[in-house]
Structures are given as structure tokens and as C-alpha cells.
Design a protein around this motif. Structure first.
Motif: not given
Length: 239
Positions: A9-18, A88-95
Motif C-alpha cells: 500500500t505504501k508503494a502505491g500498489a493494491s493488496p487486492r491486485a496482488a 520491470v513489473w516484478s511484483t504480483p500487484a504490478a503485474k
């Protein structure tokens, strides 16, 4: 909220997305995409190009197609090498977020990042690295174009073909050359600057895909960063 969720969440990515990415049913996604590809191949054999176009549109806008495209570009050897976007889209949320960004109407290409790879003869081979979104969009359209290309391809071609290898080419050479009346000569050739000199107008006329997307790829140019001078230069693609 777990420590991992708080960090995301701090990085701006949604835990739900991951979570959505991690829970994807890949066997179902791959089966769905393969069924669409089989329908595209069948329509190609029948010469029904209107149906080919419609099925390609369906595949490239499908959830499964987008998921599989992102999965492939984030699991290959170049997954840690960023383009000009630095992503680089390395995290599940980024993907997951990257998958959601594969919208044709809002799609804008970014220039390639130019790097040079050393060759065995001491020279350097220029290599263009696309942004992650461009890589994923190209992988998505590859899923739609491959059934057409494989249906129409020469049965004895082996370069850049799925499920084919150097061993297959060697086996075919043996079959052809082991006969009593086999050819006496083998021609080996190399086309100088082949990929640098393709005609853009020919590609736009003959490649069966969204012409606007293809035109954007052909016209995006490259960015070359010169470390010694600390300067950035933009060059158009040739062709």
C-alpha cells in the motif's frame, strides 16, 4: 493488515491486485486462449479473413489473453531489464496493474532503449529494449498472430517458430540428404541488416493485425543514452 500488505500500500500498489494475480487459474486461462487460437487457425485455413480479424480482436481484448501476455514478459530472461520507462513489473500487484493497462484505445508507444551487446568478433550489436507495456502488448498480439503465421508457414522453416528447434532442422537435413539422389550442395546465406531494412509499408499492408497499433510500433524510434557525455538522443527507426 499484514506487513506485506502495508508495504504494498505504501508503494502505491493494491493488496487486492496482488491477490487477484496470485489466485489466477493459469490452466483455465491457457486453455481459453488456445481455443481462440485454434479458431483463428481454422478461419485462416478457410480463408475467412473477416472472421480471423474478429477473433483476433476478441483474443487481444480478453482477460485471459492479457493475463498470459503479462505472464510471459515477466518470466522471460529479460524480465529484469527495464526500457525507457524504468519499470520491470516484478511484483504480483504490478503485474495485475500492467495487465489492466493493456487497453487499445489509450495505448501509446514509448521509444526503445538502445543498448549494445558485445559480439564474438569484437563488434557490438545494437539491441532495442521496449517498455514493459509495449512488451506486453506485443506479446498479446503475438498470441493473435501466431495461429495465422503457423498455418501459412513453410513446413520446413525452423527459425522463430514455436515448438521447433535446431535439432528439428538437423533431422530434416538428414532426411533430405540421406537419399541416393540427394542434392549435392547446401547454400548458406546471411542477409545483412535484415531486420533494419524491412519495408514498413509492406508490413502495414500484409501483417493481419490492428494497423494503428502496428504503425505506432514502427514509428516509435529509439533512445540512446551516452553514459560518458551524460546525454540522451532520440533517433527514428529506419525503414
Amino acid at each position: 493488515m499484514t506487513a506485506i500488505d502495508a508495504k504494498a500500500t505504501k508503494a502505491g500498489a493494491s493488496p487486492r491486485a496482488a491477490q487477484m494475480w496470485d489466485q489466477a487459474n493459469w490452466s483455465h486461462i491457457e486453455a481459453t486462449v488456445k481455443r481462440l487460437q485454434a479458431r483463428i487457425a481454422k478461419a485462416t485455413r478457410e480463408g475467412r479473413w473477416g472472421k480471423v480479424k474478429a477473433l483476433q480482436r476478441l483474443l487481444t481484448r480478453s482477460h485471459g489473453g492479457k493475463m498470459l501476455a503479462v505472464k510471459r514478459v515477466t518470466e522471460n530472461r529479460g524480465k529484469r531489464t527495464p526500457g525507457v520507462d524504468g519499470e520491470v513489473w516484478s511484483t504480483p500487484a504490478a503485474k495485475w496493474k500492467g495487465m489492466a493497462s493493456l487497453q487499445h484505445r489509450s495505448y501509446h508507444t514509448m521509444p526503445l532503449r538502445r543498448v549494445y551487446i558485445p559480439k564474438s568478433n569484437g563488434k557490438k550489436r545494437p539491441l532495442g529494449i521496449p517498455s514493459m507495456r509495449c512488451r506486453a502488448m506485443q506479446a498479446l498480439w503475438k498470441l493473435a498472430l501466431e495461429p495465422v503465421a503457423e498455418t501459412l508457414a513453410d513446413p520446413n522453416s525452423y527459425g522463430f517458430r514455436p515448438e521447433r528447434s535446431t535439432a528439428d532442422a538437423i533431422a530434416q537435413c538428414f532426411i533430405t540428404l540421406a537419399k541416393r539422389a540427394s542434392p549435392m550442395w547446401i547454400l548458406e546465406g546471411d542477409i545483412r541488416g535484415c531486420f533494419d531494412n524491412f519495408s514498413h509499408s509492406w508490413l502495414l499492408k500484409h501483417i493481419p493485425m490492428d494497423k494503428e497499433i502496428l504503425r505506432k510500433w514502427l514509428q516509435r524510434g529509439v533512445v540512446e543514452i551516452r553514459a560518458q557525455q551524460g546525454s540522451t538522443q532520440h533517433y527514428p527507426l529506419c525503414g
